[in-house]
Design an enzyme around this catalytic site. Structure first.
Site, mmCIF file in Angstrom:
data_model
loop_
_atom_site.group_PDB
_atom_site.id
_atom_site.type_symbol
_atom_site.label_atom_id
_atom_site.label_comp_id
_atom_site.label_asym_id
_atom_site.label_seq_id
_atom_site.Cartn_x
_atom_site.Cartn_y
_atom_site.Cartn_z
ATOM 1 N N LYS A 36 0.853 -1.200 0.000
ATOM 2 C CA LYS A 36 0.000 0.000 0.000
ATOM 3 C C LYS A 36 0.882 1.242 0.000
ATOM 4 C CE LYS A 36 -0.173 -0.217 5.017
ATOM 5 N NZ LYS A 36 -0.882 -0.779 6.168
ATOM 6 N N TYR A 268 11.967 32.472 3.450
ATOM 7 C CA TYR A 268 10.708 33.081 3.897
ATOM 8 C C TYR A 268 10.706 33.300 5.408
ATOM 9 C CZ TYR A 268 8.550 31.792 -0.570
ATOM 10 O OH TYR A 268 8.232 31.670 -1.891
HETATM 11 C C1 LIG Z 1 -0.129 -1.509 7.001
HETATM 12 C C2 LIG Z 1 -0.636 -2.722 7.607
HETATM 13 C C3 LIG Z 1 0.243 -3.758 7.952
HETATM 14 C C4 LIG Z 1 1.747 -3.616 7.908
HETATM 15 O O1 LIG Z 1 2.213 -2.901 9.023
HETATM 16 P P1 LIG Z 1 3.763 -2.604 9.274
HETATM 17 O O2 LIG Z 1 3.809 -2.007 10.622
HETATM 18 O O3 LIG Z 1 4.184 -1.654 8.205
HETATM 19 O O4 LIG Z 1 4.459 -3.904 9.173
HETATM 20 C C5 LIG Z 1 -0.327 -4.942 8.371
HETATM 21 N N1 LIG Z 1 -1.680 -5.078 8.480
HETATM 22 C C6 LIG Z 1 -2.533 -4.086 8.194
HETATM 23 C C7 LIG Z 1 -4.002 -4.285 8.363
HETATM 24 C C8 LIG Z 1 -2.043 -2.870 7.752
HETATM 25 O O5 LIG Z 1 -2.893 -1.879 7.472
#
Ligand SMILES: *Cc1c(COP(=O)(O)O)cnc(C)c1O
Length: 374
Positions: A36, A268
């Site tokens: 993701k 700035y």
């Molecule tokens: C993002 C996510 C993970 C992975 O988590 P990490 O801490 O990056 O390993 C696992 N399960 C779900 C449901 C997530 O949203």
């Protein structure tokens, strides 16, 4: 066109990290790295493919559009969608043969109406209080699903709220206990659940009992520890041998070099005033690119040396002090995150500059910036 800013992603590092996870979970557990957020900034398609070539079994995405991109790129592995899919788009879940997490009856009803075979995973609320079916509603919910013959409950899942933010894992233990109770209740009621999964990176690394038959590591698959606390817990438990390789290097080039006199203001708001004459390098990146405007004490690496950011981060420009670095030239490469000689700015270091975590740092490097794989 010559890139003014780009991200170099080490395939070797990605492969290595997947290998490390395979070693700790063994060959029978489904390894489902999360890609993701543009693969935590590393580039969805390429990274997904490298993960699968390196021994990952499934990929997890947040949104439907990410799953569509992977399928368009001919990725045929199982894809698990972690986030919400609008009712109007559920037909695509069937067409693209995706697994989705489900926690509301409207989704089940709509999938029932579509009538095509589909595999779902029930998300169980164990204490994170974001997505999830309440424990008390679970049997009723599963019963409701079983009225639709095209829907298979392939898995059950939950997500930890407090594994990586602490070295005290009692809250996670309570969640795991609830998850086990939920599984027991379902199985006692006659539901056969093939896949059970709850482990993110930290849980996978620290607690074997969270592996069940599938794990969903994210951050650590990219070579970053979820937190200092996770690393400390790992060492405290006598852990050794699990090594992560960061895959992410963010670079730019110097766009101008100039000398400014003592007593000049930089940027700035006139927040920085030179104490003595200084040589500045102007870099063509800013908060639009994902270089956080709120950094404090931030530096970049030029010719293996630190050059501190001076004045405010602009939308497309930052200014850094190169007074102490010899031989700096226009268009020299600059490391914003990553290694340059002896010096290394980790995503976690950058998170410390910006008051945030490594997760946010790499995911916010603008998707428009080219990812180069080597
Ligand atoms: C993002 C996510 C993970 C992975 O988590 P990490 O801490 O990056 O390993 C696992 N399960 C779900 C449901 C997530 O949203």
């Amino acid at each position: 066109m010559k890139e003014l800013t780009w991200v170099e992603v080490s395939k070797e590092a990605l492969r290595h990290n997947i290998g490390e996870f395979r070693k700790i979970v063994g060959k029978d557990v489904i390894l489902c790295p999360c890609v993701k957020a543009n693969a935590y900034g590393h580039g969805l398609i390429e990274t997904g493919k490298v993960f699968l070539e390196s021994g990952a079994d499934w990929l997890a995405v947040n949104s439907l559009y990410e799953a569509v991109s992977l399928r368009e790129a001919k990725v045929s592995s199982p894809i698990y969608v972690l986030g919400y899919v609008p009712l109007a788009d559920l037909a695509m879940v069937c067409e693209l043969d995706l697994r989705i997490v489900v926690y509301d009856k409207e989704t089940v009803e709509e999938l029932g109406k579509i009538g095509k075979p589909v595999k779902i995973h029930l998300k169980i609320e164990t204490g994170n209080n974001r997505q999830g079916i309440l424990m008390d509603d679970l049997l009723d919910f599963a019963g409701f699903v079983s009225e639709f013959s095209n829907i298979e409950i392939e898995g059950v899942a939950t997500h930890f709220a407090n594994v990586e933010d602490t070295t005290d894992h009692s809250y996670a233990e309570k969640q795991l206990e609830k998850f086990n109770t939920a599984i027991e209740r379902l199985e006692d009621a006659g539901f056969k659940i093939k896949l059970k999964h709850c482990a993110n990176s930290a849980a996978t690394i620290l607690f074997r009992e969270t592996h069940f038959n599938m794990v969903r590591p994210g951050i650590a698959a990219y070579g970053m520890w979820p937190s200092k606390e996770t690393y400390i817990s790992y060492l405290k438990d006598g852990g050794e041998g699990f090594k992560l390789m960061p895959a992410f290097t963010w670079k730019t080039r110097i766009a101008q070099i100039k000398t400014v006199a003592a007593g000049e203001y930089i940027g700035y708001g006139c927040t920085y005033k030179t104490g003595s004459e200084a040589r500045l390098a102007i870099l063509p990146i800013g908060y639009y690119d994902g270089y956080d405007r709120c950094v404090h004490g931030a530096y970049v690496l030029i010719r293996g040396k630190r050059a501190y950011v001076r004045g405010r981060v602009c939308m497309n420009i930052i200014m850094v002090d190169v007074s102490d670095i010899d031989g700096v030239e226009l268009e020299d490469e600059v490391v914003l995150i990553g290694r340059d000689g002896e010096e290394f700015i980790s995503a976690e270091d950058f998170g410390n500059f910006a008051g945030t975590i490594n997760y946010e740092v790499t995911t916010r490097v603008n998707d428009r910036i080219k990812r180069i794989y080597n």
